[in-house]
Design a protein around this motif. Structure first.
Motif, PDB file in Angstrom:
ATOM      1  N   THR A  19      83.635   2.391 -65.824  1.00 39.33           N
ATOM      2  CA  THR A  19      83.389   3.493 -66.757  1.00 39.33           C
ATOM      3  C   THR A  19      81.993   4.058 -66.565  1.00 39.33           C
ATOM      4  OG1 THR A  19      84.900   2.482 -68.348  1.00 39.33           O
ATOM      5  CG2 THR A  19      83.375   4.139 -69.190  1.00 39.33           C
ATOM      6  N   GLY A  20      81.004   3.209 -66.426  1.00 39.59           N
ATOM      7  CA  GLY A  20      79.639   3.665 -66.200  1.00 39.59           C
ATOM      8  C   GLY A  20      79.502   4.445 -64.904  1.00 39.59           C
ATOM      9  N   CYS A  21      80.134   3.945 -63.841  1.00 37.73           N
ATOM     10  CA  CYS A  21      80.082   4.652 -62.554  1.00 37.73           C
ATOM     11  C   CYS A  21      80.756   6.009 -62.647  1.00 37.73           C
ATOM     12  CB  CYS A  21      80.735   3.805 -61.468  1.00 37.73           C
ATOM     13  SG  CYS A  21      79.776   2.371 -60.961  1.00 37.73           S
ATOM     14  N   LEU A  22      81.883   6.087 -63.336  1.00 40.48           N
ATOM     15  CA  LEU A  22      82.567   7.374 -63.489  1.00 40.48           C
ATOM     16  C   LEU A  22      81.751   8.357 -64.312  1.00 40.48           C
ATOM     17  CD1 LEU A  22      86.275   6.277 -63.993  1.00 40.48           C
ATOM     18  CD2 LEU A  22      85.303   7.491 -62.040  1.00 40.48           C
ATOM     19  N   ILE A  23      81.052   7.876 -65.321  1.00 43.83           N
ATOM     20  CA  ILE A  23      80.203   8.756 -66.135  1.00 43.83           C
ATOM     21  C   ILE A  23      79.064   9.312 -65.295  1.00 43.83           C
ATOM     22  CG2 ILE A  23      78.540   8.768 -68.038  1.00 43.83           C
ATOM     23  CD1 ILE A  23      80.502   6.866 -69.509  1.00 43.83           C
ATOM     24  N   TRP A  25      78.997   9.644 -62.026  1.00 43.58           N
ATOM     25  CA  TRP A  25      79.570  10.558 -61.045  1.00 43.58           C
ATOM     26  C   TRP A  25      79.910  11.910 -61.679  1.00 43.58           C
ATOM     27  CZ3 TRP A  25      84.930  12.008 -60.193  1.00 43.58           C
ATOM     28  CH2 TRP A  25      85.104  12.739 -59.024  1.00 43.58           C
ATOM     29  N   ALA A  26      80.482  11.886 -62.897  1.00 48.26           N
ATOM     30  CA  ALA A  26      80.820  13.135 -63.580  1.00 48.26           C
ATOM     31  C   ALA A  26      79.565  13.923 -63.935  1.00 48.26           C
ATOM     32  CB  ALA A  26      81.633  12.837 -64.834  1.00 48.26           C
ATOM     33  N   LEU A  27      78.527  13.228 -64.389  1.00 47.73           N
ATOM     34  CA  LEU A  27      77.287  13.930 -64.714  1.00 47.73           C
ATOM     35  C   LEU A  27      76.667  14.584 -63.494  1.00 47.73           C
ATOM     36  CD1 LEU A  27      75.598  11.480 -67.239  1.00 47.73           C
ATOM     37  CD2 LEU A  27      76.573  13.723 -67.719  1.00 47.73           C
ATOM     38  N   VAL A  28      76.680  13.883 -62.369  1.00 47.62           N
ATOM     39  CA  VAL A  28      76.117  14.458 -61.146  1.00 47.62           C
ATOM     40  C   VAL A  28      77.003  15.597 -60.644  1.00 47.62           C
ATOM     41  CG1 VAL A  28      75.590  14.001 -58.712  1.00 47.62           C
ATOM     42  CG2 VAL A  28      74.854  12.400 -60.467  1.00 47.62           C
ATOM     43  N   SER A  29      78.320  15.365 -60.618  1.00 47.58           N
ATOM     44  CA  SER A  29      79.237  16.367 -60.080  1.00 47.58           C
ATOM     45  C   SER A  29      79.276  17.633 -60.929  1.00 47.58           C
ATOM     46  CB  SER A  29      80.649  15.803 -59.978  1.00 47.58           C
ATOM     47  OG  SER A  29      80.683  14.744 -59.077  1.00 47.58           O
ATOM     48  N   TYR A  30      79.477  17.467 -62.217  1.00 45.98           N
ATOM     49  CA  TYR A  30      79.624  18.626 -63.090  1.00 45.98           C
ATOM     50  C   TYR A  30      78.295  19.069 -63.680  1.00 45.98           C
ATOM     51  CZ  TYR A  30      84.563  17.759 -62.668  1.00 45.98           C
ATOM     52  OH  TYR A  30      85.812  17.569 -62.161  1.00 45.98           O
ATOM     53  N   GLY A  31      77.513  18.108 -64.133  1.00 47.06           N
ATOM     54  CA  GLY A  31      76.259  18.449 -64.786  1.00 47.06           C
ATOM     55  C   GLY A  31      75.270  19.125 -63.863  1.00 47.06           C
ATOM     56  N   CYS A  32      74.916  18.455 -62.782  1.00 46.16           N
ATOM     57  CA  CYS A  32      73.911  19.008 -61.867  1.00 46.16           C
ATOM     58  C   CYS A  32      74.460  20.150 -61.038  1.00 46.16           C
ATOM     59  CB  CYS A  32      73.370  17.914 -60.952  1.00 46.16           C
ATOM     60  SG  CYS A  32      72.413  16.675 -61.837  1.00 46.16           S
ATOM     61  N   ALA A  33      75.715  20.065 -60.603  1.00 45.53           N
ATOM     62  CA  ALA A  33      76.260  21.069 -59.702  1.00 45.53           C
ATOM     63  C   ALA A  33      76.701  22.343 -60.420  1.00 45.53           C
ATOM     64  CB  ALA A  33      77.436  20.483 -58.936  1.00 45.53           C
ATOM     65  N   ILE A  34      77.172  22.238 -61.647  1.00 44.72           N
ATOM     66  CA  ILE A  34      77.722  23.414 -62.330  1.00 44.72           C
ATOM     67  C   ILE A  34      76.863  23.829 -63.517  1.00 44.72           C
ATOM     68  CG2 ILE A  34      79.714  24.299 -63.594  1.00 44.72           C
ATOM     69  CD1 ILE A  34      81.415  22.367 -61.877  1.00 44.72           C
ATOM     70  N   LEU A  35      76.618  22.915 -64.436  1.00 49.04           N
ATOM     71  CA  LEU A  35      75.922  23.281 -65.670  1.00 49.04           C
ATOM     72  C   LEU A  35      74.432  23.520 -65.463  1.00 49.04           C
ATOM     73  CD1 LEU A  35      77.679  20.779 -68.096  1.00 49.04           C
ATOM     74  CD2 LEU A  35      78.219  23.189 -67.720  1.00 49.04           C
ATOM     75  N   LEU A  36      73.794  22.707 -64.608  1.00 49.75           N
ATOM     76  CA  LEU A  36      72.357  22.844 -64.401  1.00 49.75           C
ATOM     77  C   LEU A  36      71.995  23.698 -63.187  1.00 49.75           C
ATOM     78  CD1 LEU A  36      71.185  19.212 -65.193  1.00 49.75           C
ATOM     79  CD2 LEU A  36      71.163  21.197 -66.688  1.00 49.75           C
ATOM     80  N   ARG A  37      72.998  24.289 -62.542  1.00 52.50           N
ATOM     81  CA  ARG A  37      72.731  25.083 -61.335  1.00 52.50           C
ATOM     82  C   ARG A  37      71.712  26.184 -61.568  1.00 52.50           C
ATOM     83  NH1 ARG A  37      72.489  27.722 -57.175  1.00 52.50           N
ATOM     84  NH2 ARG A  37      73.892  28.682 -55.740  1.00 52.50           N
ATOM     85  N   PRO A  38      71.802  26.958 -62.628  1.00 50.56           N
ATOM     86  CA  PRO A  38      70.789  28.008 -62.828  1.00 50.56           C
ATOM     87  C   PRO A  38      69.369  27.460 -62.954  1.00 50.56           C
ATOM     88  CG  PRO A  38      72.666  28.404 -64.249  1.00 50.56           C
ATOM     89  CD  PRO A  38      72.866  27.047 -63.635  1.00 50.56           C
ATOM     90  N   LEU A  39      69.209  26.297 -63.592  1.00 54.35           N
ATOM     91  CA  LEU A  39      67.885  25.707 -63.737  1.00 54.35           C
ATOM     92  C   LEU A  39      67.355  25.164 -62.414  1.00 54.35           C
ATOM     93  CD1 LEU A  39      68.374  23.746 -67.076  1.00 54.35           C
ATOM     94  CD2 LEU A  39      67.149  25.893 -66.744  1.00 54.35           C
ATOM     95  N   SER A  59      76.778  15.492 -55.000  1.00 52.80           N
ATOM     96  CA  SER A  59      77.834  14.710 -55.627  1.00 52.80           C
ATOM     97  C   SER A  59      78.479  13.757 -54.627  1.00 52.80           C
ATOM     98  CB  SER A  59      78.886  15.618 -56.260  1.00 52.80           C
ATOM     99  OG  SER A  59      79.461  16.464 -55.304  1.00 52.80           O
ATOM    100  N   ILE A  60      78.582  14.170 -53.366  1.00 53.59           N
ATOM    101  CA  ILE A  60      79.141  13.287 -52.340  1.00 53.59           C
ATOM    102  C   ILE A  60      78.208  12.097 -52.118  1.00 53.59           C
ATOM    103  CG2 ILE A  60      79.754  13.106 -49.901  1.00 53.59           C
ATOM    104  CD1 ILE A  60      80.546  16.098 -50.086  1.00 53.59           C
ATOM    105  N   LEU A  61      76.908  12.375 -51.987  1.00 47.62           N
ATOM    106  CA  LEU A  61      75.944  11.286 -51.775  1.00 47.62           C
ATOM    107  C   LEU A  61      75.874  10.362 -52.991  1.00 47.62           C
ATOM    108  CD1 LEU A  61      73.102  13.217 -49.950  1.00 47.62           C
ATOM    109  CD2 LEU A  61      74.791  11.663 -48.968  1.00 47.62           C
ATOM    110  N   ALA A  62      75.967  10.940 -54.189  1.00 45.75           N
ATOM    111  CA  ALA A  62      75.975  10.112 -55.400  1.00 45.75           C
ATOM    112  C   ALA A  62      77.212   9.218 -55.418  1.00 45.75           C
ATOM    113  CB  ALA A  62      75.935  10.988 -56.641  1.00 45.75           C
ATOM    114  N   PHE A  63      78.359   9.753 -55.022  1.00 47.23           N
ATOM    115  CA  PHE A  63      79.586   8.970 -54.980  1.00 47.23           C
ATOM    116  C   PHE A  63      79.466   7.822 -53.983  1.00 47.23           C
ATOM    117  CE2 PHE A  63      84.027   8.308 -53.530  1.00 47.23           C
ATOM    118  CZ  PHE A  63      84.541   7.862 -54.733  1.00 47.23           C
TER     119      PHE A  63
END
Length: 85
Positions: A19-23, A25-39, A59-63
């Motif tokens: 569960t921790g690993c999936l969280i 991965w989701a934060l890196v994949s969605y958070g950094c790549a999509i939500l934080l992209r403008p910042l 996200s690939i390297l984080a995975f």
């Protein structure tokens, strides 16, 4: 100590680890790549911006990093419960 009650504790620890690993991965994949992209777009990295880099490579390297982390932690859990190879 293999089997019985210790098996249940090991399984719960394994589920928490997954569960921790999936969280992460989701934060890196969605958070950094999509939500934080403008910042992150104002930070240049390798001829492009950091937001694009996270979306394409981060996200690939984080995975891959999470795979090695999971294997390391599971080896420690196996030793803790007497199930090492």
């Amino acid at each position: 100590m293999p089997g019985g009650r210790s098996h249940g504790f090991r399984w719960k620890a394994n589920v928490r680890l997954i569960t921790g690993c999936l969280i992460v991965w989701a934060l890196v994949s969605y958070g950094c790549a999509i939500l934080l992209r403008p910042l992150l777009s104002s930070i240049p990295v390798g001829g492009t911006d950091l937001g694009f880099w996270f979306a394409q490579q981060g996200s690939i390297l984080a995975f891959i990093g999470l795979i090695f982390f999971y294997a390391w932690k599971m080896n420690r859990l196996d030793k803790q419960y007497g199930l090492e190879e």
